[in-house]
Each structure stands twice: as structure tokens, then as C-alpha cells.
Design an enzyme around this catalytic site. Structure first.
Site, PDB file in Angstrom:
ATOM      1  N   GLY A  57       0.826  -1.355   0.141  1.00  0.00           N
ATOM      2  CA  GLY A  57      -0.015  -0.004  -0.068  1.00  0.00           C
ATOM      3  C   GLY A  57       0.873   1.335   0.115  1.00  0.00           C
TER       4      GLY A  57
ATOM      5  N   MET B 166      -1.144   6.047   4.867  1.00  0.00           N
ATOM      6  CA  MET B 166      -0.321   5.563   5.742  1.00  0.00           C
ATOM      7  C   MET B 166       1.110   4.823   5.308  1.00  0.00           C
ATOM      8  SD  MET B 166      -0.629   5.697   9.266  1.00  0.00           S
ATOM      9  CE  MET B 166      -0.434   4.023   9.930  1.00  0.00           C
TER      10      MET B 166
ATOM     11  N   GLY C 119      -0.897  -3.031  10.398  1.00  0.00           N
ATOM     12  CA  GLY C 119      -1.711  -1.863  11.093  1.00  0.00           C
ATOM     13  C   GLY C 119      -3.175  -1.770  10.296  1.00  0.00           C
TER      14      GLY C 119
ATOM     15  N   ALA D  41      -1.086  -4.283  15.270  1.00  0.00           N
ATOM     16  CA  ALA D  41      -1.372  -3.126  15.869  1.00  0.00           C
ATOM     17  C   ALA D  41      -2.383  -2.388  15.513  1.00  0.00           C
ATOM     18  CB  ALA D  41      -0.226  -2.478  16.249  1.00  0.00           C
TER      19      ALA D  41
ATOM     20  N   ASN E 136      -3.203   0.428  16.660  1.00  0.00           N
ATOM     21  CA  ASN E 136      -2.864   1.626  16.535  1.00  0.00           C
ATOM     22  C   ASN E 136      -1.474   1.508  16.869  1.00  0.00           C
ATOM     23  OD1 ASN E 136      -2.398   4.633  16.885  1.00  0.00           O
ATOM     24  ND2 ASN E 136      -4.462   4.853  17.438  1.00  0.00           N
TER      25      ASN E 136
ATOM     26  N   HIS F 167     -12.759   9.267  13.242  1.00  0.00           N
ATOM     27  CA  HIS F 167     -11.882   8.925  12.281  1.00  0.00           C
ATOM     28  C   HIS F 167     -12.401   9.728  10.963  1.00  0.00           C
ATOM     29  CE1 HIS F 167     -10.249   5.840  15.032  1.00  0.00           C
ATOM     30  NE2 HIS F 167      -9.200   5.926  14.179  1.00  0.00           N
ATOM     31  N   HIS F 168     -11.369   9.772   9.930  1.00  0.00           N
ATOM     32  CA  HIS F 168     -11.809  10.245   8.576  1.00  0.00           C
ATOM     33  C   HIS F 168     -12.857   9.635   8.019  1.00  0.00           C
ATOM     34  CE1 HIS F 168      -9.345   7.034   6.786  1.00  0.00           C
ATOM     35  NE2 HIS F 168      -8.683   7.288   8.147  1.00  0.00           N
TER      36      HIS F 168
ATOM     37  N   LYS G  19     -12.523   5.827   6.365  1.00  0.00           N
ATOM     38  CA  LYS G  19     -12.122   4.569   7.251  1.00  0.00           C
ATOM     39  C   LYS G  19     -13.687   3.297   7.059  1.00  0.00           C
ATOM     40  CE  LYS G  19     -10.789   2.998  11.980  1.00  0.00           C
ATOM     41  NZ  LYS G  19      -9.817   2.279  11.298  1.00  0.00           N
TER      42      LYS G  19
ATOM     43  N   GLY H 206     -10.235  -0.529  15.329  1.00  0.00           N
ATOM     44  CA  GLY H 206      -9.800  -1.270  16.212  1.00  0.00           C
ATOM     45  C   GLY H 206      -9.005  -0.946  17.362  1.00  0.00           C
ATOM     46  N   THR H 207      -8.822   0.496  17.461  1.00  0.00           N
ATOM     47  CA  THR H 207      -8.297   1.074  18.862  1.00  0.00           C
ATOM     48  C   THR H 207      -9.378   0.982  19.745  1.00  0.00           C
ATOM     49  OG1 THR H 207      -6.566   2.240  17.676  1.00  0.00           O
ATOM     50  CG2 THR H 207      -7.316   3.100  19.895  1.00  0.00           C
TER      51      THR H 207
END
Length: 265
Positions: free
Chosen positions: A9, A14, A99, A125, A127, A155-156, A159, A165-166
Site C-alpha cells: 500500500g 499511511m 496496521g 497493532a 494503533n 476518524h476520517h 475509514k 480497532g483502537t
């Protein structure tokens, strides 16, 4: 000796940050990138990358892992492809640092068993921001004393998964120390379905999606005559790169799957 890395990606927000971070760390070497287009090109052929970004781009993950001998695979894509990528990396003996969020419990269990079978390190993870991990740790501590809690994540609007996930990981950590209870009035009624958010073990999780946001979360605790709010804000995606870098170093010494940055800090 440099740690050899493949990134999935690279054109995403990211992924682009990760490519630039890897390029700036003397201990890291970017071997290749995985994309859904631009087969046969180099990163330098794409917008936002300079002439010295010579890593080749692949669209076929099997071909990529067969031709490029990498130590670590960094995936910052979307859940459905991230899951397949992580399985492929483990099967090739490449250590994933992931991520991508939105995995089911069954998918995580399958990946955990595969990592154990291959004796290959893997870090997933929700985050990568160090501050967000501290927020989760502090929330777990506070839940011992404040069992009434709600989570608001923002979030934006691009998403794909909700809750984040956080937020889900925060709720799981709180669950470990909180006495389970159903919050609010026992006769509470939603006149608009979903207005009270998602229910996780009696606590509520609310998701906002708006342009202009990056990644933000509040954990709000209520008690007699007081409230406690633990808040974290990522203003840009550079905030996640210290966590990605730390995971690349740490995964080299693992032989199993670790879920959550808080387990390696």
C-alpha cells in the site's frame, strides 16, 4: 546489517508515510512494494517519490516474496487484503507488521496458530501511535475505580471499519479490570436506532466519521460527582511512524503473533 522490508500500500496515506520513514532509517532497507497496480514500475515512477526511491512494485504477492528476500512485511492496507497478505507473509517466513484493523476473532486466531506453526514473529497493532497505547493502558487502570465508561472514537470518512480497532482494543483492555455491568437506565429506549452506540459488555462505543479528522479517541468515565476523560489525538499520520519503527525492530526477535503495541512497549 540492515533489516530488509517490503511495504504493502505505498500509495495510501499511511503507506506513503511508512515508505518515507523506512527510507530515512539507516538500519532499514526498502526491498519492494506491493500494490494493486503499477506492476513492473519503480517507486520513483510514482508521484510523491524522489528519483532515489528505486524499490520495484509488484501486484502479485507470491511473486514478490519469491523474488525479494525480505525480513519484514509492513501492511497498511484494508482488512480483506491485509488478512490474505499476512497469511502469505507467514507462509514465506517473512515477519508481518500489520496496521490494518477489522479482523475477526476467527481470523486473528488463525493467524496466531500459523505464526506459532511457522515460528515466525508477527505484530498486529490496531494503533501505532505511542500516545494511543498509553491512553489504552491508562483506561484499563481507571476502569478498576470507574466501571461506568463510554468510548467515543473519531476518524476520517474513508475509514472502512467501525468501531475502530483502537476502540475495540480499548474496550477489551477495560473488560479485563472492570466489573461487568449494563450501563444507563434499565428502561432506556432508543427512539432512533443506534443512537446509544454499540454495546460491548455493557459499555457503549460511539463512532464518528468526518472529513478533516485523522484518528481521535476519548474514553469517558463517570462516577459520583465527577467524570474522567482520557483523550488522544493524532493530528497527522507521522504520529504512527515511531510505533511502526519500533515494531519492525521488535518483530525480528519474536517467534509468535503479538496483538497490540502495548504488549511490546
Amino acid at each position: 546489517m540492515a533489516i530488509k522490508i517490503i511495504v504493502a500500500g505505498p500509495r495510501g496515506r499511511m503507506g506513503k508515510e511508512a515508505v518515507h520513514m523506512i527510507h530515512s532509517v539507516t538500519d532499514f532497507e526498502l526491498m519492494a512494494c506491493l500494490d494493486h497496480k503499477n506492476e513492473g514500475k519503480k517507486l520513483s515512477d510514482l508521484e510523491d517519490f524522489q528519483d532515489n526511491f528505486n524499490a520495484p512494485i509488484y501486484t502479485d504477492i507470491e511473486k514478490c516474496f519469491s523474488e525479494q528476500r525480505a525480513d519484514v512485511f509492513v501492511d497498511l492496507t484494508i482488512p480483506e487484503v491485509g488478512y490474505k497478505h499476512t497469511k502469505a507473509a507467514l507462509n514465506h517466513g517473512v515477519r508481518p507488521v500489520v496496521g490494518t484493523t477489522g479482523y475477526t476473532d476467527e481470523q486473528l486466531e488463525e493467524l496466531k496458530q500459523l505464526a506459532n506453526e511457522k515460528e515466525t514473529g508477527c505484530i498486529i497493532a490496531p494503533n501505532f501511535a505511542i500516545g494511543a497505547v498509553l491512553m489504552m493502558k491508562f483506561a484499563k487502570m481507571a476502569a478498576v475505580y470507574f466501571p461506568d465508561v463510554e468510548i467515543i472514537e473519531k476518524h476520517h470518512d474513508q475509514k472502512l471499519d467501525a468501531p475502530s480497532g483502537t476502540a475495540k482494543k480499548t474496550a477489551e483492555l477495560i473488560q479485563e479490570t472492570r466489573n461487568a455491568k449494563k450501563q444507563g437506565h434499565p428502561n432506556e429506549e432508543e427512539t432512533i436506532k443506534g443512537s446509544r452506540g454499540g454495546d460491548f459488555d455493557g459499555m457503549r462505543i460511539h463512532s464518528m466519521r468526518l472529513p478533516g479528522l485523522v484518528a481521535h479517541q476519548e474514553v469517558v468515565f463517570g462516577g459520583a460527582g465527577q467524570t474522567l476523560t482520557i483523550q488522544h489525538d493524532s493530528m497527522n499520520r507521522a504520529s504512527f511512524m515511531d510505533g511502526v519503527k519500533e515494531c519492525v525492530y521488535q518483530v525480528m526477535d519474536l517467534d509468535k503473533l503479538i496483538y497490540g503495541l502495548e504488549n511490546i512497549l
